[in-house]
Design an enzyme around this catalytic site. Sequence first.
Site, PDB file in Angstrom:
ATOM      1  N   CYS A  44       2.540  -5.030   6.730  1.00 54.42           N
ATOM      2  CA  CYS A  44       2.124  -4.853   5.373  1.00 54.42           C
ATOM      3  C   CYS A  44       3.398  -4.333   4.741  1.00 54.42           C
ATOM      4  O   CYS A  44       4.553  -3.908   5.483  1.00 54.42           O
ATOM      5  CB  CYS A  44       0.928  -3.772   5.235  1.00 54.42           C
ATOM      6  SG  CYS A  44      -0.743  -4.682   5.764  1.00 54.42           S
TER       7      CYS A  44
ATOM      8  N   HIS B 155       0.900  -1.154   0.056  1.00 59.74           N
ATOM      9  CA  HIS B 155       0.157   0.081  -0.164  1.00 59.74           C
ATOM     10  C   HIS B 155       0.822   1.228  -0.063  1.00 59.74           C
ATOM     11  O   HIS B 155       1.950   1.117   0.402  1.00 59.74           O
ATOM     12  CB  HIS B 155      -1.027  -0.074   1.301  1.00 59.74           C
ATOM     13  CG  HIS B 155      -0.357   0.033   2.483  1.00 59.74           C
ATOM     14  ND1 HIS B 155      -0.206   1.356   3.008  1.00 59.74           N
ATOM     15  CD2 HIS B 155       0.074  -0.740   3.486  1.00 59.74           C
ATOM     16  CE1 HIS B 155       0.501   1.145   4.363  1.00 59.74           C
ATOM     17  NE2 HIS B 155       0.792   0.012   4.433  1.00 59.74           N
TER      18      HIS B 155
END
Length: 489
Positions: free
Chosen positions: A392, A373
């Site tokens: 992440c 992301h």
Amino acid sequence: MKRPDLIRFSVLSLLGAMAAPSLAQPPAVAPTQPQAPSAPQPQVILPPSIVTPPPPIPLPQPSAAQERWLNDWLKGGTQQGLMARSKVTGDLKGDALLSAALDRARALSTGRVDTADFLEIWALRPAPFDPRPGLAKALSEDRLPQWALNLTPPYSGYDGLRKGLANYERIRDAGGWPMLTAQSAPDVVRARIAIEDRSVTPGEKLIDVLQRAQRRYGLNPTGLLDARTLKELNVPVDDRIAAIMANMERWRWMPRELPVNRVQVNIAAAVLTVFEGDEPVTSMRAVTGAPDNATPMLSSSIHSIVVNPPWNVPASIAKRELWPKGRATLIRQGYKIVGTPETGERIVQPAGPNSALGRLKFDFNNPFAVYLHDTPSRAKFSSYDRLASHGCIRLEKPVPLAELMVASDPALAGQIQSLIDTGKTQRVSLPKQVAVYLLYWTAFASNNGTMSFRSDPYGWDKLLAAKIEASSRRADPTAAPAATIASKD
């Protein structure tokens, strides 16, 4: 050879759509005369516990010359990183020799450590492999060396580590290297670095020697003998060998036939690289999981991109980091609290420029709820220490990456920024799924054979090296009954 974040090790792809099956059916043929319905035949379904498996492929008994070759081959476990030090072993014969050969073949092809002994977060698992058919064919055709050569991973990254392992074992057997201090003389520092870097010349400037070493360790190349550089130079040679062994084992977990187009992330180096046609076409810095929030090793395929994504805060992060701030503070900071105390409340950060997910989220299926992301926090990308996420992967250049993924769709090509500018949350399905690998490479060889290392932020190298040693001890041919060991007379 390339660094692993640029290594050509062929890992998953921008997968193409499967060809649709044919809809044509053969014409039905009507019977020439009416047929009486046959009585239904009873179906006997055996429970799995009593289904007889097919008998194993028989192995030819090796000739005397083949026995000698197999015994010599089994004694080379250190060359493939299956043990840190050579062990004195007697020669095996008969079934004990064949059993040991099958075990070694399996270890070289899919790893020494059984997947049952993996950490859950090591979700990159090798495919099953049965070495028996190959060994039977090699024995019958008298092609054992060719068979053994094809067992190891067919990648330059693995071969570079194998050669590096031999070099570091020589360094260890010669006494290793001296410990340095901040007061060590320049000649001592230069000589220490030259043990690992053969390109060092006696009259070379120390600042150049240090900068080259710092790049090999993933440090800021200041050319100064600072605390971080001293720490890396003083890592014991046995620890470097353990790191090489661990990385060789991870190569053995990789599939043998891999797509040439893929996205791969080196977790330890915090770098993302895009490959097309098995060549790196772009690379960017990333931020990966902090040591207490490790990014898992896994493979998957990116199927869609969420533009302007909201952040549904995981319960663990909310409990640890957000709820302690108090509801009023969270609302003031733009978070939303959804649900009720009776049904359960959760925290959502709406889409926008300040969202923790930035403007783009790249989704792929995995059991850890991790993804790639964007991020509004850009400062970390200029740092050499970029292991700071909750697991992440934050991306330095998410928009160019998204454009690469949609380039084959005329309706989406060049439109990513326009979609972002609408401010609307929407999911964009990719024209082709994009293969992604999250990998943990902490040791790799350069084109000239010099080894580079990254720190072991999760402590996985030492743990995996210990598991390799323990597994090798359990499978050591010397554990065979004494009667199966040939006399040395």
